[in-house]
Design a protein around this motif. Structure first.
Motif, short mmCIF file in Angstrom:
data_model
loop_
_atom_site.label_atom_id
_atom_site.label_comp_id
_atom_site.label_asym_id
_atom_site.label_seq_id
_atom_site.Cartn_x
_atom_site.Cartn_y
_atom_site.Cartn_z
N GLY A 139 0.86 -1.19 0.00
CA GLY A 139 0.00 0.00 0.00
C GLY A 139 0.89 1.23 0.00
N SER A 140 0.42 2.31 -0.61
CA SER A 140 1.31 3.47 -0.69
C SER A 140 1.54 4.12 0.68
CB SER A 140 0.87 4.48 -1.73
OG SER A 140 -0.50 4.70 -1.69
N ASN A 141 0.68 3.80 1.65
CA ASN A 141 0.96 4.27 3.01
C ASN A 141 2.33 3.79 3.50
OD1 ASN A 141 -1.32 5.73 3.36
ND2 ASN A 141 -2.31 4.31 4.75
N ASN A 173 -6.50 15.19 -4.19
CA ASN A 173 -6.36 15.07 -2.75
C ASN A 173 -7.54 14.31 -2.13
OD1 ASN A 173 -5.20 15.73 -0.12
ND2 ASN A 173 -6.98 17.05 0.13
N ASN A 174 -7.22 13.59 -1.09
CA ASN A 174 -8.23 12.97 -0.23
C ASN A 174 -8.13 13.68 1.12
OD1 ASN A 174 -9.75 11.29 1.38
ND2 ASN A 174 -8.30 9.58 1.33
N PRO A 175 -9.18 14.25 1.68
CA PRO A 175 -10.60 14.01 1.42
C PRO A 175 -11.29 15.01 0.49
CG PRO A 175 -10.42 15.24 3.46
CD PRO A 175 -9.01 15.03 2.93
N LEU A 198 4.73 13.04 -4.67
CA LEU A 198 3.46 13.29 -5.36
C LEU A 198 2.58 12.07 -5.17
CD1 LEU A 198 3.97 14.68 -8.96
CD2 LEU A 198 2.62 15.65 -7.11
N ASP A 199 1.54 12.22 -4.40
CA ASP A 199 0.66 11.10 -4.09
C ASP A 199 -0.45 11.06 -5.14
OD1 ASP A 199 -1.16 9.31 -3.01
OD2 ASP A 199 -0.91 10.04 -0.96
N GLU A 200 -0.37 10.07 -6.02
CA GLU A 200 -1.34 9.95 -7.12
C GLU A 200 -2.24 8.72 -6.93
OE1 GLU A 200 0.85 12.48 -10.65
OE2 GLU A 200 0.93 10.30 -10.82
N ALA A 201 -2.77 8.57 -5.72
CA ALA A 201 -3.61 7.40 -5.42
C ALA A 201 -4.85 7.34 -6.32
CB ALA A 201 -4.02 7.41 -3.95
N TYR A 202 -5.31 8.50 -6.80
CA TYR A 202 -6.54 8.55 -7.61
C TYR A 202 -6.25 9.00 -9.05
CZ TYR A 202 -8.39 8.26 -2.93
OH TYR A 202 -8.62 7.86 -1.65
N PHE A 203 -5.00 8.93 -9.45
CA PHE A 203 -4.54 9.38 -10.76
C PHE A 203 -5.40 8.86 -11.90
CE2 PHE A 203 -1.87 8.46 -14.49
CZ PHE A 203 -1.29 9.69 -14.72
N ARG A 224 1.73 5.59 -6.28
CA ARG A 224 0.45 5.07 -6.80
C ARG A 224 0.04 3.83 -6.00
NH1 ARG A 224 0.81 6.13 -12.77
NH2 ARG A 224 1.27 8.36 -12.86
N THR A 225 -1.19 3.40 -6.22
CA THR A 225 -1.70 2.27 -5.42
C THR A 225 -2.63 1.39 -6.24
OG1 THR A 225 -2.94 1.69 -3.43
CG2 THR A 225 -3.58 3.73 -4.51
N PHE A 226 -2.71 0.13 -5.85
CA PHE A 226 -3.70 -0.79 -6.42
C PHE A 226 -4.97 -0.83 -5.57
CE2 PHE A 226 0.30 -2.22 -8.23
CZ PHE A 226 -0.04 -2.49 -9.55
N SER A 227 -5.05 0.05 -4.57
CA SER A 227 -6.20 0.01 -3.66
C SER A 227 -7.44 0.67 -4.23
CB SER A 227 -5.87 0.73 -2.34
OG SER A 227 -4.83 0.08 -1.66
N LYS A 228 -7.30 1.60 -5.17
CA LYS A 228 -8.44 2.40 -5.56
C LYS A 228 -8.96 1.97 -6.93
CE LYS A 228 -7.79 4.45 -1.65
NZ LYS A 228 -6.77 5.40 -1.32
N ILE A 229 -8.30 2.35 -8.02
CA ILE A 229 -8.90 2.10 -9.34
C ILE A 229 -9.05 0.60 -9.63
CG2 ILE A 229 -6.72 2.16 -10.66
CD1 ILE A 229 -9.87 3.78 -12.00
N LEU A 279 -5.54 -6.22 -0.38
CA LEU A 279 -4.28 -6.91 -0.63
C LEU A 279 -3.07 -6.14 -0.12
CD1 LEU A 279 -3.73 -9.55 -2.34
CD2 LEU A 279 -6.05 -8.74 -2.28
N ARG A 280 -3.19 -4.83 -0.01
CA ARG A 280 -2.12 -3.94 0.40
C ARG A 280 -0.96 -3.97 -0.61
NH1 ARG A 280 -3.96 -0.97 1.52
NH2 ARG A 280 -2.41 0.08 2.78
N VAL A 281 -1.13 -3.30 -1.71
CA VAL A 281 -0.03 -3.21 -2.68
C VAL A 281 -0.09 -1.88 -3.43
CG1 VAL A 281 -1.32 -4.72 -4.30
CG2 VAL A 281 1.13 -4.32 -4.66
C1 LIG Z 1 -6.08 5.65 -0.21
C2 LIG Z 1 -4.95 6.61 -0.27
C3 LIG Z 1 -3.62 6.19 -0.24
C4 LIG Z 1 -3.09 4.85 -0.08
O1 LIG Z 1 -3.66 3.81 0.18
P1 LIG Z 1 -2.95 2.42 0.24
O2 LIG Z 1 -4.10 1.52 0.37
O3 LIG Z 1 -2.03 2.44 1.42
O4 LIG Z 1 -2.20 2.24 -1.04
C5 LIG Z 1 -2.63 7.12 -0.38
N1 LIG Z 1 -2.91 8.41 -0.54
C6 LIG Z 1 -4.15 8.85 -0.57
C7 LIG Z 1 -4.37 10.30 -0.77
C8 LIG Z 1 -5.21 7.98 -0.42
O5 LIG Z 1 -6.45 8.44 -0.40
#
Ligand SMILES: *Cc1c(COP(=O)(O)O)cnc(C)c1O
Length: 364
Positions: A94-96, A166-168, A193-198, A223-228, A234-236
């Motif tokens: 996960g990108s966290n 950005n989130n939220p 550059l956090d592109e979780a929703y790119f 980037r993350t596999f958690s969103k799109i 899975l946390r990746v």
């Molecule tokens: C959801 C989110 C992440 C990361 O989530 P992971 O599940 O850890 O990959 C990162 N940045 C933002 C802004 C998010 O909303």
């Protein structure tokens, strides 16, 4: 636990409050889990790609073996997908986790990071864990103010974080403004550059060009596999950056941080373009529907480019509680100093309609 045994800065930390799991809410409120919908963590309403599920089933047969710690096939797949080299990629649980790597590798106690005051909260929580000082730059119009953030960077700034979208808040910066920012941040500061929703964006920026063409060593795209692609469980995730930074981050990474099932699922989901396209279409339809309903209800909302949306409801906590009793889990935003707001994830159309019905009932 004996008192004062933990480090003082840990004693004073608050733990992160995630979106509430369906099972937990069901137990607490004595509801059937199947009667609850979770629109609280920006997960993919369609579920994972069927191709990813099939690949993960196959990977189960070798679950007794440690994963490939180097993530050879996934990094190779990502490299091809993104037009970079495998040595430009670091994998993370996960990108966290990648955010944490950055602190491990670059930030000493007493040093500074810069982030927005309504940005993803993990940046400043991590800063507190690492005894670093988070300089929080006020948002403008619910959006990162990149000029003010640049002005806040000084000789002690180790990392500047920009979540785009950005989130939220669900907002983005425009590409020209972003490029101007990337051109100007001094090279002793890491630009994260956090592109979780790119992948939800219509006109996405190309920050990777700064890494591969301009050879800027201090930019990392996360980037993350958690969103799109719908693999949050899975946390990746991954980072794209210079080979030098990949090498540094690898030194603080646990050798088997991304498990073998996640590697298989992530790789297969990259190849499922149809699932990604369906997800984007559903999200656009949901955003348009929700925005239309909020307008009819005369509720203020922040127009979103991601897969969630913030609405001003009055008492965010009370509305969150009341929706939860009706089996709809959203997210209160007091932790973001937005106590009048809740954030809702775009669901399937039946879920979106159910949320609107519940919201109307709760606000009456
Ligand atoms: C959801 C989110 C992440 C990361 O989530 P992971 O599940 O850890 O990959 C990162 N940045 C933002 C802004 C998010 O909303």
């Amino acid at each position: 636990m004996p008192r004062n045994i933990a480090l003082p800065h840990i004693e004073s930390l608050a733990s992160y409050e995630p979106g509430r799991p369906i099972e937990e809410v069901a137990r607490e409120l004595k509801l059937r889990p199947s009667s609850i919908i979770k629109l609280a963590s920006n997960e993919n309403a369609l579920g994972p790609s069927p191709k990813a599920v099939a690949a993960m089933r196959r990977a189960l047969a070798t679950a007794h073996l440690y994963p490939d710690g180097g993530g050879y096939y996934l990094r190779k797949g990502l490299a091809k997908h993104l037009g970079v080299g495998p040595d430009n990629i670091i994998l993370c649980a996960g990108s966290n986790e990648l955010i944490e790597f950055l602190f491990h590798a670059f930030v000493a106690p007493g040093e500074e990071i810069v982030c927005g005051d309504r940005a993803f909260v993990i940046y400043k929580l991590c800063a507190a864990t690492f005894q670093a000082h988070a300089v929080e730059v006020p948002f403008r119009n619910h959006t990162h103010d990149l000029d003010a953030m640049l002005a806040a960077c000084n000789g002690r700034t180790k990392i500047v974080f920009v979540a785009n979208p950005n989130n939220p808040t669900g907002t983005r910066v425009d590409n020209a403004t972003l490029y101007r920012f990337l051109d100007r941040v001094p090279n002793h500061t890491i630009i994260a550059l956090d592109e979780a929703y790119f992948e939800f964006l219509n006109d996405p920026p190309d920050a990777i060009r700064y890494i591969t063409v301009k050879r800027v060593p201090n930019i990392i795209v996360m980037r993350t596999f958690s969103k799109i692609v719908g693999l949050a469980g899975l946390r990746v995730g991954y980072g794209v950056t210079s080979p030098e930074m990949v090498d540094l981050l690898n030194r603080v990474r646990q050798p088997f941080n991304v498990n073998s099932i996640a590697q298989a699922g992530a790789l297969a989901s990259l190849g499922d373009r149809a699932h990604i396209a369906r997800t984007r279409r559903l999200n656009k339809q949901g955003l348009a529907y929700l925005g239309g309903e909020f307008r009819k209800m005369k509720l203020e909302f922040i127009p979103s480019v991601a897969n969630f949306i913030c609405i001003r409801v009055g008492d965010g906590r009370a509305v969150f509680d009341a929706l939860q009793r009706r089996g709809v889990i959203v997210r209160p935003l007091a932790g973001y100093k937005m106590p009048e707001w809740v954030r809702v994830t775009v669901g399937t159309m039946p879920e979106n309609r159910r949320f609107i019905r519940a919201l109307k009932a709760v606000l009456e």
